[in-house]
Design a protein around this motif. Structure first.
Motif, PDB file in Angstrom:
ATOM      1  N   GLN A  60       0.837  -1.205   0.000  1.00  0.00           N
ATOM      2  CA  GLN A  60       0.000   0.000   0.000  1.00  0.00           C
ATOM      3  C   GLN A  60       0.869   1.251   0.000  1.00  0.00           C
ATOM      4  O   GLN A  60       0.622   2.193  -0.759  1.00  0.00           O
ATOM      5  CB  GLN A  60      -0.929  -0.011   1.218  1.00  0.00           C
ATOM      6  CG  GLN A  60      -2.057  -1.028   1.131  1.00  0.00           C
ATOM      7  CD  GLN A  60      -2.889  -1.082   2.396  1.00  0.00           C
ATOM      8  OE1 GLN A  60      -2.544  -0.488   3.419  1.00  0.00           O
ATOM      9  NE2 GLN A  60      -3.990  -1.818   2.351  1.00  0.00           N
ATOM     10  N   TYR A  61       1.898   1.256   0.841  1.00  0.00           N
ATOM     11  CA  TYR A  61       2.793   2.406   0.889  1.00  0.00           C
ATOM     12  C   TYR A  61       3.546   2.560  -0.427  1.00  0.00           C
ATOM     13  O   TYR A  61       3.704   3.671  -0.944  1.00  0.00           O
ATOM     14  CB  TYR A  61       3.789   2.253   2.038  1.00  0.00           C
ATOM     15  CG  TYR A  61       4.825   3.362   2.076  1.00  0.00           C
ATOM     16  CD1 TYR A  61       4.553   4.573   2.713  1.00  0.00           C
ATOM     17  CD2 TYR A  61       6.065   3.210   1.448  1.00  0.00           C
ATOM     18  CE1 TYR A  61       5.482   5.596   2.729  1.00  0.00           C
ATOM     19  CE2 TYR A  61       7.002   4.229   1.458  1.00  0.00           C
ATOM     20  CZ  TYR A  61       6.717   5.415   2.095  1.00  0.00           C
ATOM     21  OH  TYR A  61       7.638   6.424   2.096  1.00  0.00           O
ATOM     22  N   TYR A  62       3.998   1.447  -0.966  1.00  0.00           N
ATOM     23  CA  TYR A  62       4.771   1.443  -2.210  1.00  0.00           C
ATOM     24  C   TYR A  62       3.942   2.026  -3.361  1.00  0.00           C
ATOM     25  O   TYR A  62       4.411   2.873  -4.130  1.00  0.00           O
ATOM     26  CB  TYR A  62       5.189   0.016  -2.513  1.00  0.00           C
ATOM     27  CG  TYR A  62       6.013  -0.188  -3.767  1.00  0.00           C
ATOM     28  CD1 TYR A  62       7.351   0.190  -3.803  1.00  0.00           C
ATOM     29  CD2 TYR A  62       5.466  -0.805  -4.882  1.00  0.00           C
ATOM     30  CE1 TYR A  62       8.116  -0.026  -4.942  1.00  0.00           C
ATOM     31  CE2 TYR A  62       6.227  -1.024  -6.019  1.00  0.00           C
ATOM     32  CZ  TYR A  62       7.547  -0.634  -6.048  1.00  0.00           C
ATOM     33  OH  TYR A  62       8.287  -0.849  -7.172  1.00  0.00           O
ATOM     34  N   GLU A  63       2.700   1.589  -3.471  1.00  0.00           N
ATOM     35  CA  GLU A  63       1.829   2.092  -4.538  1.00  0.00           C
ATOM     36  C   GLU A  63       1.518   3.567  -4.355  1.00  0.00           C
ATOM     37  O   GLU A  63       1.476   4.333  -5.331  1.00  0.00           O
ATOM     38  CB  GLU A  63       0.540   1.259  -4.567  1.00  0.00           C
ATOM     39  CG  GLU A  63       0.767  -0.182  -5.045  1.00  0.00           C
ATOM     40  CD  GLU A  63      -0.458  -1.062  -4.865  1.00  0.00           C
ATOM     41  OE1 GLU A  63      -1.488  -0.541  -4.362  1.00  0.00           O
ATOM     42  OE2 GLU A  63      -0.381  -2.242  -5.226  1.00  0.00           O
ATOM     43  N   GLN A  64       1.308   3.986  -3.118  1.00  0.00           N
ATOM     44  CA  GLN A  64       1.044   5.405  -2.846  1.00  0.00           C
ATOM     45  C   GLN A  64       2.261   6.259  -3.190  1.00  0.00           C
ATOM     46  O   GLN A  64       2.140   7.328  -3.799  1.00  0.00           O
ATOM     47  CB  GLN A  64       0.670   5.583  -1.381  1.00  0.00           C
ATOM     48  CG  GLN A  64       0.361   7.034  -1.002  1.00  0.00           C
ATOM     49  CD  GLN A  64       0.045   7.177   0.479  1.00  0.00           C
ATOM     50  OE1 GLN A  64       0.290   6.277   1.266  1.00  0.00           O
ATOM     51  NE2 GLN A  64      -0.504   8.325   0.854  1.00  0.00           N
ATOM     52  N   GLN A  65       3.445   5.791  -2.795  1.00  0.00           N
ATOM     53  CA  GLN A  65       4.685   6.506  -3.103  1.00  0.00           C
ATOM     54  C   GLN A  65       4.854   6.675  -4.603  1.00  0.00           C
ATOM     55  O   GLN A  65       5.154   7.775  -5.096  1.00  0.00           O
ATOM     56  CB  GLN A  65       5.870   5.716  -2.545  1.00  0.00           C
ATOM     57  CG  GLN A  65       7.229   6.185  -3.073  1.00  0.00           C
ATOM     58  CD  GLN A  65       8.306   5.128  -2.897  1.00  0.00           C
ATOM     59  OE1 GLN A  65       9.015   5.166  -1.903  1.00  0.00           O
ATOM     60  NE2 GLN A  65       8.457   4.206  -3.837  1.00  0.00           N
ATOM     61  N   GLN A  68       2.349   9.188  -6.158  1.00  0.00           N
ATOM     62  CA  GLN A  68       2.715  10.574  -5.891  1.00  0.00           C
ATOM     63  C   GLN A  68       3.905  11.012  -6.745  1.00  0.00           C
ATOM     64  O   GLN A  68       3.917  12.123  -7.289  1.00  0.00           O
ATOM     65  CB  GLN A  68       3.037  10.749  -4.414  1.00  0.00           C
ATOM     66  CG  GLN A  68       1.823  10.611  -3.505  1.00  0.00           C
ATOM     67  CD  GLN A  68       2.186  10.674  -2.029  1.00  0.00           C
ATOM     68  OE1 GLN A  68       3.363  10.635  -1.662  1.00  0.00           O
ATOM     69  NE2 GLN A  68       1.180  10.764  -1.164  1.00  0.00           N
ATOM     70  N   ALA A  69       4.902  10.141  -6.874  1.00  0.00           N
ATOM     71  CA  ALA A  69       6.076  10.473  -7.687  1.00  0.00           C
ATOM     72  C   ALA A  69       5.700  10.606  -9.154  1.00  0.00           C
ATOM     73  O   ALA A  69       6.197  11.497  -9.858  1.00  0.00           O
ATOM     74  CB  ALA A  69       7.149   9.397  -7.515  1.00  0.00           C
ATOM     75  N   ARG A  70       4.803   9.755  -9.611  1.00  0.00           N
ATOM     76  CA  ARG A  70       4.360   9.820 -11.016  1.00  0.00           C
ATOM     77  C   ARG A  70       3.592  11.123 -11.273  1.00  0.00           C
ATOM     78  O   ARG A  70       3.769  11.767 -12.318  1.00  0.00           O
ATOM     79  CB  ARG A  70       3.473   8.614 -11.332  1.00  0.00           C
ATOM     80  CG  ARG A  70       3.114   8.478 -12.810  1.00  0.00           C
ATOM     81  CD  ARG A  70       2.256   7.252 -13.068  1.00  0.00           C
ATOM     82  NE  ARG A  70       2.996   6.015 -12.823  1.00  0.00           N
ATOM     83  CZ  ARG A  70       2.787   5.197 -11.781  1.00  0.00           C
ATOM     84  NH1 ARG A  70       1.850   5.504 -10.881  1.00  0.00           N
ATOM     85  NH2 ARG A  70       3.495   4.105 -11.641  1.00  0.00           N
ATOM     86  N   ALA A  71       2.751  11.499 -10.305  1.00  0.00           N
ATOM     87  CA  ALA A  71       1.964  12.726 -10.457  1.00  0.00           C
ATOM     88  C   ALA A  71       2.861  13.960 -10.531  1.00  0.00           C
ATOM     89  O   ALA A  71       2.532  14.944 -11.196  1.00  0.00           O
ATOM     90  CB  ALA A  71       0.977  12.855  -9.302  1.00  0.00           C
ATOM     91  N   LYS A  72       4.006  13.924  -9.856  1.00  0.00           N
ATOM     92  CA  LYS A  72       4.941  15.044  -9.880  1.00  0.00           C
ATOM     93  C   LYS A  72       5.964  14.922 -11.002  1.00  0.00           C
ATOM     94  O   LYS A  72       6.855  15.773 -11.123  1.00  0.00           O
ATOM     95  CB  LYS A  72       5.668  15.132  -8.527  1.00  0.00           C
ATOM     96  CG  LYS A  72       4.754  15.514  -7.374  1.00  0.00           C
ATOM     97  CD  LYS A  72       5.532  15.778  -6.084  1.00  0.00           C
ATOM     98  CE  LYS A  72       6.131  14.512  -5.512  1.00  0.00           C
ATOM     99  NZ  LYS A  72       6.781  14.754  -4.188  1.00  0.00           N
ATOM    100  N   GLY A  73       5.857  13.881 -11.815  1.00  0.00           N
ATOM    101  CA  GLY A  73       6.788  13.685 -12.916  1.00  0.00           C
ATOM    102  C   GLY A  73       8.173  13.262 -12.470  1.00  0.00           C
ATOM    103  O   GLY A  73       9.158  13.498 -13.186  1.00  0.00           O
TER     104      GLY A  73
END
Length: 280
Positions: A60-65, A68-73
Motif C-alpha cells: 500500500q505504501y509502495y503504490e502510494q509513493q 505521488q512520484a508519477r503525479a509530480k513527474g
C-alpha cells in the motif's frame, strides 16, 4: 478486596502468559541463514506479526509513493540512469538464494525517483526505492551502488520491518500489562514507553542497520562487486551528512562505527568476491 483489582487480574495474567508464550515460540525463528560477513552465526528473531500483514501494508505504501512520484513527474522507469541501477540489482538478485531460497523467486523491483534526497529504502518482498540525489550528489561508482542495493535487499531478506513491528508490539503490550499490574498512571506508562524506546527500540533499529550492512556486504561480494566500496560509500555519506547527533539517540549507527565494522568484515568476504570475479 478491591473489585477493580479482582476484575483486571485474570485478563492481565492471561495476557502476560500469552505474551510470554508468544515470545518463547517466536523468539527462536530466523528468516535467513547466517552471513559469512557476520562470522557465519545466525540470529533468532522475534516474529509476532505475520508476513502477510507486513506485505499488505508495504505494498500500500509502495503504490502510494509511486503514484505521488508519477503525479509530480519524478518517477523514472527507463533511461540510462535507471538501466544502470537496475542492472546492478539484477546481478545481486540471484545471490539472495545463499540466505533464503524463496527470495530468489520474489518479484524484486526497482523504483528510481528523481529527487535530490540522499536516500534509498526497501519494502517487504523486494520493492527497492532509490533517489537520484544519492547517486548524483555522492557520485557513486557501480560498486558503491551495489553496497547500497545490497544493504536494502538485506533488510528485505531479514524481514526487518516485520521484526521491528513485532518487537514494538511486544514491548507496548508488556508496558500496558505491567503498568496495569503495578498501578502506574498514564504518566508512568508514558515514562516507561520512553525508556523502552531508548533502551530497546533505537538500539534494535541500529542493530538491524548493522546487520543489513554485513549481509549487504556479502551480497555485493557474491555478485562480483568490490566489498571495499562499502567503506568509501560511508565515507561519502559521512562527508555529505555530517553528524546527526548522539548515536544512542539515532536509529542508525554512527558512520565511524559502521565503517569500522565493515572494514573488519571485508577480509571474510574477499574470497567470495575473488571467486565471483574469476567466474565472470
Amino acid at each position: 478486596m478491591n473489585l477493580r483489582t479482582t476484575f483486571f487480574s485474570r485478563p492481565l495474567i492471561h495476557g502476560a502468559a500469552w505474551l510470554g508464550a508468544a515470545l518463547l515460540a517466536a523468539g527462536c525463528a530466523s528468516t535467513t541463514s547466517g552471513s559469512v560477513a557476520a562470522g557465519g552465526a545466525g540470529r533468532s528473531q522475534l516474529l509476532l506479526v505475520s508476513s502477510d500483514e507486513v506485505m499488505q501494508q508495504s505494498l500500500q505504501y509502495y503504490e502510494q509513493q509511486n503514484k505521488q512520484a508519477r503525479a509530480k513527474g519524478e518517477l523514472i522507469t527507463s533511461g540510462p540512469e535507471w538501466s544502470r541501477v537496475n542492472a546492478i540489482m539484477q546481478r545481486l538478485t540471484p545471490q539472495v538464494a545463499a540466505f533464503r531460497s524463496d527470495a530468489a523467486r520474489w518479484p524484486w523491483q526497482l523504483v528510481l525517483i528523481n529527487e535530490d534526497t540522499v536516500n534509498a529504502h526497501v519494502m517487504a518482498g523486494g520493492k527497492i526505492t532509490v533517489y537520484t540525489g544519492l547517486i548524483r550528489k555522492l557520485r557513486l561508482s557501480d560498486d558503491e551502488i551495489a553496497a547500497v542495493m545490497g544493504h536494502e535487499m538485506a533488510h528485505a531478506l531479514r524481514e526487518h520491518t516485520r521484526e521491528k513491528m513485532s518487537q514494538s508490539a511486544a514491548g507496548d503490550m508488556a508496558i500496558s500489562i505491567g503498568g496495569a499490574l503495578l498501578g502506574l498512571g498514564e504518566g508512568g506508562q508514558q515514562m516507561a514507553s520512553m525508556g523502552k524506546q531508548l533502551a530497546l527500540d533505537l538500539p534494535f533499529s541500529r542493530s538491524m542497520e548493522s546487520e543489513a550492512d554485513l549481509y549487504g556486504l556479502e551480497l555485493a561480494a557474491r555478485a562480483g562487486y568490490d566489498p571495499r566500496a562499502a567503506v568509501t560509500l560511508w565515507q561519502k555519506m559521512a562527508q555529505a551528512g555530517g553528524s546527526n547527533g548522539p548515536s544512542f539517540l539515532s536509529t542508525h549507527p554512527a558512520p565511524g562505527d559502521r565503517m569500522a565494522a565493515l572494514q573488519a568484515a571485508i577480509p571474510r568476504v574477499m574470497p567470495l568476491y575473488e571467486a565471483a570475479r574469476r567466474g565472470r
